[in-house]
Design an enzyme around this catalytic site. Structure first.
Site, PDB file in Angstrom:
ATOM      1  CG  ASP A  92       2.996   3.620  -0.268  1.00 19.96           C
ATOM      2  OD1 ASP A  92       3.190   3.267   0.900  1.00 19.96           O
ATOM      3  OD2 ASP A  92       1.993   3.290  -0.939  1.00 19.96           O
ATOM      4  CG  HIS A 147      -0.714   3.271   1.290  1.00 17.50           C
ATOM      5  ND1 HIS A 147      -0.129   2.165   0.736  1.00 17.50           N
ATOM      6  CD2 HIS A 147      -1.732   2.821   2.069  1.00 17.50           C
ATOM      7  CE1 HIS A 147      -0.775   1.088   1.153  1.00 17.50           C
ATOM      8  NE2 HIS A 147      -1.751   1.449   1.954  1.00 17.50           N
TER       9      HIS A 147
END
Ligand code: XLS
Ligand code: NI
Ligand code: NI
Length: 434
Positions: free
Chosen positions: A103, A100
């Site tokens: 992240d 993502h």
């Protein structure tokens, strides 16, 4: 120069019966299975969020992991995290990873700053990918953690959040395209509701349908060749999520004209939360022509919560791969370990062992599934069970009508003869191979 995070650990290799805790006992990437290497059936991917970004918290306690890149927040620490991530990939040798946006980059003070941070990390990834046999299985946008998404992303009552979501997904699709990602995933953790008292469901579904159409339009506009995937989950964090399960998603895709454009990323734990088995979700998606990819992480059967544990049950995994193989394999999809360590598993070695073990469980499951297919007993039983439908009379019935069928039934008058479903015999057959 390495970061030293993993000490003197060396890359995991296949050692069969001699395997230690950090070697593969079953995953032999180049072993030929049904005409292609095992690694091309399984297409393993590491999930950046759980393995690198998750700090070990739970609803009752804070971080337990002491990693030199925590707390997140600076580009320097984001790059250290990336260095360690690629060292982990080198130790495991899996062909793919997934992320993502949130992240991999620190959140900035503005959209533009977050994007600059993101693009700098994507550049950094691009360099690291250049001299590695590693690819991106999928990218995705985290539109559920930050407070701006608390009432949804594309289904938010505030159009400004819809806009922010669209801009965010555009940047994540651009980055996925740049890194030659094979899929792009949308999981709508906040696309749902907490209470119907404040929710206009039909408007929210229309917005979500339009949003997903924009995703597909943008994919074609930029020439992204990967598959767009939606990941079903019934609830958690939202009380009710619109992408409840495979069948619900298919109905949604059909309503908004997307059933030929979008496939599903199915997760074992989400299937369990929805009251299904994993193979039910796989078989449903396969029957509807929307099987895309899998997140192979299990739930705890007692807690009833999305515990995201690494897979460790060969019989379960075997049945999942059995249905995947029967459906023709994963295509552009793969086996992503959307799984986190237990919060007491503090050591870098735990991270390696978790993935090594999970890859081994999947390899054993795959081999069992292949053995089941090669044995042919299940197929024969299925053919025999439906054999009545292969007769010309039965096929003709499908093209007749109720009155004609009624006349036949009355003329015959003996009625159908019930036959055994032979479930136990088939279960015993499966147990020969798992
Ligand atoms: C959460 C989901 C999430 C998706 C990616 O339960 O599994 O991790 O896979 O957003
Ligand atoms: Ni999940
Ligand atoms: Ni997932």
């Amino acid at each position: 120069m390495t970061t030293g995070f993993f000490g003197d650990m060396s890359p995991a290799t296949f050692k069969g019966a001699e395997a230690g805790p950090f070697d593969f006992a079953h995953y032999n990437p180049d072993e030929q299975i049904m005409g292609k290497p095992m690694k091309d059936h399984l297409r393993f991917a590491l999930a950046y969020w759980h393995s690198l970004a998750w700090e070990g918290g739970d609803p009752f306690g804070g971080p337990t992991f002491d990693r030199p890149w925590f707390p997140h927040g600076t580009m320097e620490r984001a790059k250290l995290k990336a260095d360690v991530a690629f060292e982990l990939f080198d130790l495991l040798g899996q062909p793919y990873f997934c992320w993502h946006d949130a992240d991999i980059r620190p959140e900035g003070d503005s959209f533009a700053q977050s994007l600059r941070n993101f693009e700098e990390i994507i550049d950094y990834f691009e360099e690291k990918l250049e001299h590695r046999n590693l690819g991106l299985l999928w990218g995705t946008a985290n539109m559920f953690s930050h407070r701006r998404w608390m009432s949804g992303a594309s289904t938010n009552p505030d159009p400004d959040v819809f806009a922010y979501s669209a801009a965010t997904v555009k940047t994540c699709m651009d980055a996925t395209h740049r890194l030659n990602g094979e899929n792009y995933v949308l999981w709508g953790g906040r696309e749902g509701y907490e209470t119907l008292l404040n929710t206009d469901m039909s408007r929210e579904l229309d917005h979500m349908g339009r949003f997903l159409n924009m995703v597909v339009e943008y994919k074609h506009k930029i020439g992204f060749k990967g598959t767009i995937l939606v990941e079903p989950k019934p609830q958690e964090p939202s009380k009710h999520q619109y992408d409840y399960d495979a069948a619900t998603c298919y109905g949604f895709l059909q309503k908004y004209g997307l059933e030929k454009e979008v496939k599903l990323n199915l997760e074992q734990g989400h299937a369990i939360l929805a009251g299904h088995s994993f193979e039910h979700e796989i078989a449903t998606a396969a029957a509807l022509g929307v099987l895309g990819s899998i997140d192979m992480n299990r739930n705890d059967y007692q807690s009833g919560w999305d515990t995201d544990q690494f897979p460790n049950s060969v019989p379960e995994v075997a049945l999942a791969y059995y249905h995947i193989l029967k459906a023709g394999g994963l295509g552009t999809g793969g086996t992503n370990f959307d799984a986190k360590l237990r919060r007491q598993s503090l050591d870098p070695q735990d991270l390696v062992a978790a993935h090594v073990g999970a890859m081994d469980v999947c390899a054993r499951g795959l081999k069992a599934a292949v053995a089941l297919i090669e044995d042919g007993g299940l197929d024969d039983a299925l053919t025999a069970r439906y054999a009545g439908w292969d007769t010309p009379a039965a096929q003709a019935m499908l093209n007749s009508d109720f009155d004609a069928i009624f006349a036949d039934v009355v003329a015959q008058d003996a009625g159908p003869k019930p036959k055994s479903g032979r479930q136990e015999i088939l279960e015993n057959l499966v147990n020969k191979f798992v």
